[in-house]
Design a protein around this motif. Structure first.
Motif, PDB file in Angstrom:
ATOM      1  N   THR A 176       0.757  -0.917  -0.062  1.00  0.00           N
ATOM      2  CA  THR A 176      -0.031   0.049   0.007  1.00  0.00           C
ATOM      3  C   THR A 176       0.901   1.294  -0.083  1.00  0.00           C
ATOM      4  OG1 THR A 176      -1.869  -1.057   0.958  1.00  0.00           O
ATOM      5  CG2 THR A 176      -1.804   1.398   1.239  1.00  0.00           C
ATOM      6  N   ILE A 177       1.747   1.455   0.963  1.00  0.00           N
ATOM      7  CA  ILE A 177       2.632   2.565   1.103  1.00  0.00           C
ATOM      8  C   ILE A 177       3.394   2.776  -0.201  1.00  0.00           C
ATOM      9  CG2 ILE A 177       4.753   3.641   2.299  1.00  0.00           C
ATOM     10  CD1 ILE A 177       3.589   2.209   4.894  1.00  0.00           C
ATOM     11  N   ALA A 178       3.801   1.688  -1.056  1.00  0.00           N
ATOM     12  CA  ALA A 178       4.714   1.688  -2.247  1.00  0.00           C
ATOM     13  C   ALA A 178       3.624   2.190  -3.391  1.00  0.00           C
ATOM     14  CB  ALA A 178       5.482   0.663  -2.795  1.00  0.00           C
ATOM     15  N   ILE A 179       2.688   1.967  -3.277  1.00  0.00           N
ATOM     16  CA  ILE A 179       1.682   2.160  -4.532  1.00  0.00           C
ATOM     17  C   ILE A 179       1.131   3.502  -4.236  1.00  0.00           C
ATOM     18  CG2 ILE A 179      -0.624   1.903  -5.553  1.00  0.00           C
ATOM     19  CD1 ILE A 179       0.140  -1.445  -4.856  1.00  0.00           C
ATOM     20  N   VAL A 180       0.914   3.926  -3.047  1.00  0.00           N
ATOM     21  CA  VAL A 180       0.385   5.246  -2.746  1.00  0.00           C
ATOM     22  C   VAL A 180       1.401   6.513  -2.895  1.00  0.00           C
ATOM     23  CG1 VAL A 180      -0.181   6.897  -0.809  1.00  0.00           C
ATOM     24  CG2 VAL A 180      -1.471   4.738  -0.972  1.00  0.00           C
ATOM     25  N   SER A 181       2.763   6.111  -2.681  1.00  0.00           N
ATOM     26  CA  SER A 181       3.729   7.163  -2.537  1.00  0.00           C
ATOM     27  C   SER A 181       4.127   7.128  -4.040  1.00  0.00           C
ATOM     28  CB  SER A 181       4.736   7.024  -1.616  1.00  0.00           C
ATOM     29  OG  SER A 181       5.517   5.679  -1.806  1.00  0.00           O
TER      30      SER A 181
ATOM     31  N   GLN B 117      15.468  10.452 -16.554  1.00  0.00           N
ATOM     32  CA  GLN B 117      15.087   9.655 -15.671  1.00  0.00           C
ATOM     33  C   GLN B 117      14.342   8.576 -15.565  1.00  0.00           C
ATOM     34  OE1 GLN B 117      17.422  10.087 -12.922  1.00  0.00           O
ATOM     35  NE2 GLN B 117      16.228   9.031 -11.313  1.00  0.00           N
ATOM     36  N   ALA B 118      13.188   8.638 -16.183  1.00  0.00           N
ATOM     37  CA  ALA B 118      12.208   7.598 -16.356  1.00  0.00           C
ATOM     38  C   ALA B 118      12.723   6.542 -17.242  1.00  0.00           C
ATOM     39  CB  ALA B 118      10.961   8.392 -17.057  1.00  0.00           C
ATOM     40  N   GLU B 119      13.388   6.922 -18.203  1.00  0.00           N
ATOM     41  CA  GLU B 119      14.207   5.821 -19.109  1.00  0.00           C
ATOM     42  C   GLU B 119      15.180   5.161 -18.399  1.00  0.00           C
ATOM     43  OE1 GLU B 119      14.095   5.061 -22.704  1.00  0.00           O
ATOM     44  OE2 GLU B 119      11.833   5.875 -21.919  1.00  0.00           O
ATOM     45  N   THR B 120      16.102   5.841 -17.638  1.00  0.00           N
ATOM     46  CA  THR B 120      16.905   5.102 -16.621  1.00  0.00           C
ATOM     47  C   THR B 120      16.295   4.245 -15.700  1.00  0.00           C
ATOM     48  OG1 THR B 120      18.428   7.223 -16.955  1.00  0.00           O
ATOM     49  CG2 THR B 120      19.160   5.634 -15.187  1.00  0.00           C
ATOM     50  N   ARG B 121      15.287   4.779 -15.106  1.00  0.00           N
ATOM     51  CA  ARG B 121      14.675   3.824 -13.949  1.00  0.00           C
ATOM     52  C   ARG B 121      14.046   2.564 -14.738  1.00  0.00           C
ATOM     53  NH1 ARG B 121      15.709   4.771  -8.779  1.00  0.00           N
ATOM     54  NH2 ARG B 121      16.176   7.049  -8.594  1.00  0.00           N
ATOM     55  N   ARG B 122      13.422   2.806 -15.936  1.00  0.00           N
ATOM     56  CA  ARG B 122      12.695   1.630 -16.659  1.00  0.00           C
ATOM     57  C   ARG B 122      14.017   0.697 -16.993  1.00  0.00           C
ATOM     58  NH1 ARG B 122      13.076   0.355 -21.629  1.00  0.00           N
ATOM     59  NH2 ARG B 122      14.033   1.991 -22.268  1.00  0.00           N
ATOM     60  N   ALA B 123      15.097   1.184 -17.647  1.00  0.00           N
ATOM     61  CA  ALA B 123      16.170   0.379 -18.246  1.00  0.00           C
ATOM     62  C   ALA B 123      16.530  -0.582 -16.895  1.00  0.00           C
ATOM     63  CB  ALA B 123      17.385   1.012 -18.515  1.00  0.00           C
ATOM     64  N   ALA B 124      16.602  -0.039 -15.585  1.00  0.00           N
ATOM     65  CA  ALA B 124      17.179  -0.696 -14.502  1.00  0.00           C
ATOM     66  C   ALA B 124      16.148  -1.516 -13.887  1.00  0.00           C
ATOM     67  CB  ALA B 124      17.615   0.431 -13.262  1.00  0.00           C
TER      68      ALA B 124
ATOM     69  N   SER C 125      13.281  -0.519 -12.049  1.00  0.00           N
ATOM     70  CA  SER C 125      13.367  -0.037 -10.468  1.00  0.00           C
ATOM     71  C   SER C 125      12.231  -0.859 -10.003  1.00  0.00           C
ATOM     72  CB  SER C 125      13.453   1.384 -10.690  1.00  0.00           C
ATOM     73  OG  SER C 125      14.763   1.875 -10.766  1.00  0.00           O
ATOM     74  N   TYR C 126      12.426  -1.009  -8.681  1.00  0.00           N
ATOM     75  CA  TYR C 126      11.227  -1.718  -7.951  1.00  0.00           C
ATOM     76  C   TYR C 126      11.429  -1.243  -6.247  1.00  0.00           C
ATOM     77  CZ  TYR C 126      14.181  -5.389  -6.697  1.00  0.00           C
ATOM     78  OH  TYR C 126      15.410  -6.340  -6.407  1.00  0.00           O
ATOM     79  N   VAL C 127      10.420  -1.636  -5.562  1.00  0.00           N
ATOM     80  CA  VAL C 127      10.713  -1.401  -4.118  1.00  0.00           C
ATOM     81  C   VAL C 127      10.172  -2.775  -3.512  1.00  0.00           C
ATOM     82  CG1 VAL C 127      10.796   1.063  -3.851  1.00  0.00           C
ATOM     83  CG2 VAL C 127       8.627   0.026  -3.691  1.00  0.00           C
ATOM     84  N   MET C 128      10.551  -3.052  -2.480  1.00  0.00           N
ATOM     85  CA  MET C 128      10.249  -4.062  -1.847  1.00  0.00           C
ATOM     86  C   MET C 128       9.536  -3.971  -0.541  1.00  0.00           C
ATOM     87  SD  MET C 128      11.280  -7.283  -3.418  1.00  0.00           S
ATOM     88  CE  MET C 128      10.966  -8.277  -2.228  1.00  0.00           C
ATOM     89  N   GLU C 129       8.235  -4.298  -0.347  1.00  0.00           N
ATOM     90  CA  GLU C 129       7.237  -3.940   0.729  1.00  0.00           C
ATOM     91  C   GLU C 129       6.593  -5.433   1.275  1.00  0.00           C
ATOM     92  OE1 GLU C 129       3.396  -1.300   2.006  1.00  0.00           O
ATOM     93  OE2 GLU C 129       4.936  -0.351   0.643  1.00  0.00           O
ATOM     94  N   LEU C 130       6.740  -5.643   2.542  1.00  0.00           N
ATOM     95  CA  LEU C 130       6.016  -6.715   3.088  1.00  0.00           C
ATOM     96  C   LEU C 130       6.301  -8.052   2.107  1.00  0.00           C
ATOM     97  CD1 LEU C 130       2.664  -5.454   4.149  1.00  0.00           C
ATOM     98  CD2 LEU C 130       4.665  -5.830   5.564  1.00  0.00           C
ATOM     99  N   GLY C 131       7.395  -8.069   1.496  1.00  0.00           N
ATOM    100  CA  GLY C 131       7.804  -9.332   0.687  1.00  0.00           C
ATOM    101  C   GLY C 131       7.403  -9.318  -0.764  1.00  0.00           C
ATOM    102  N   PHE C 132       6.681  -8.018  -0.986  1.00  0.00           N
ATOM    103  CA  PHE C 132       6.069  -7.807  -2.413  1.00  0.00           C
ATOM    104  C   PHE C 132       7.203  -7.020  -3.252  1.00  0.00           C
ATOM    105  CE2 PHE C 132       2.399  -9.648  -0.307  1.00  0.00           C
ATOM    106  CZ  PHE C 132       1.940 -10.495  -1.293  1.00  0.00           C
ATOM    107  N   LYS C 133       7.552  -7.474  -4.262  1.00  0.00           N
ATOM    108  CA  LYS C 133       8.236  -6.503  -5.352  1.00  0.00           C
ATOM    109  C   LYS C 133       7.072  -5.730  -6.206  1.00  0.00           C
ATOM    110  CE  LYS C 133      11.605  -7.186  -9.082  1.00  0.00           C
ATOM    111  NZ  LYS C 133      12.308  -8.243  -9.690  1.00  0.00           N
TER     112      LYS C 133
ATOM    113  N   PRO D 229       7.300   2.765 -13.835  1.00  0.00           N
ATOM    114  CA  PRO D 229       6.187   3.431 -14.723  1.00  0.00           C
ATOM    115  C   PRO D 229       5.985   4.503 -14.172  1.00  0.00           C
ATOM    116  CG  PRO D 229       5.987   1.071 -14.386  1.00  0.00           C
ATOM    117  CD  PRO D 229       6.744   1.401 -13.413  1.00  0.00           C
ATOM    118  N   GLY D 230       5.840   4.997 -12.573  1.00  0.00           N
ATOM    119  CA  GLY D 230       5.410   6.240 -11.936  1.00  0.00           C
ATOM    120  C   GLY D 230       6.549   7.336 -12.455  1.00  0.00           C
TER     121      GLY D 230
END
Length: 183
Positions: free
Chosen positions: A47-52, A113-120, A122-130, A135-136
């Protein structure tokens, strides 16, 4: 020129509705998370990852051009009010030139920056979910670009002297300091 303004106005309203929908979805998502957490001991994952990384970015940056369309950005007009109206008008236009340049630069850098993040990936882990967050990053250049388009359009209207189809507020059209619609 008016047709371009009307089309741009539709784009702004669609993006603003998208921003409003993001706020509604954010409220429902958080309410469902709180309900799940406190009543069922089962919070919604990420939830926190999606909200923020999604809802808040959409709500803040996608409808950015609406404030420019309505001339509602924060401004300090203490010195401007004592100047003659024709000087005020030129100063507002100079500010729009500067702002358009800044927003085009922001569009470019945020796109990179978006292209760099897409190429990498980028993700966050929260409560064991990637949760993929790359895209944000594309939401910022969209908001910045539409804002730059509004500023450029307002400048084109100013220099051409034609009527705006944007429905924007034109603070220098009536000499009494009250803002009127420039339709």
């Amino acid at each position: 020129m008016r047709a371009i303004g009307k089309a741009l106005s539709v784009v702004i309203m669609v993006l603003t509705a998208f921003g409003g929908a993001a706020i509604m979805m954010m409220m429902m998502h958080i309410a469902a998370d709180v309900t799940g957490r406190y009543f069922f001991n089962a919070p919604l994952p990420a939830t926190i990852a999606i909200v923020s990384n999604y809802y808040m970015v959409i709500a803040a940056f996608i409808p950015l051009a609406l404030a420019q369309k309505r001339d509602m950005h924060i401004s300090v007009e203490v010195a401007m009010q004592v100047l003659p109206q024709n000087i005020q008008r030129h100063a507002y236009s100079l500010a729009r030139v500067y702002s358009a340049a800044i927003f085009l630069l922001l569009t470019y850098t945020s796109w990179i920056q978006a292209e760099t993040r897409r190429a990498a990936g980028s993700y966050v882990m929260e409560l064991g979910f990637k949760v993929p967050v790359w895209p944000g990053y594309y939401l910022l250049p969209i908001g910045f670009f539409v804002m730059a388009l509004v500023l450029i359009y307002q400048l084109a209207v100013y220099f051409s002297g034609s009527k705006s189809g944007l429905g924007d507020v034109d603070p220098w059209t009536n000499g009494n300091g009250h803002q009127t619609e420039n339709i």
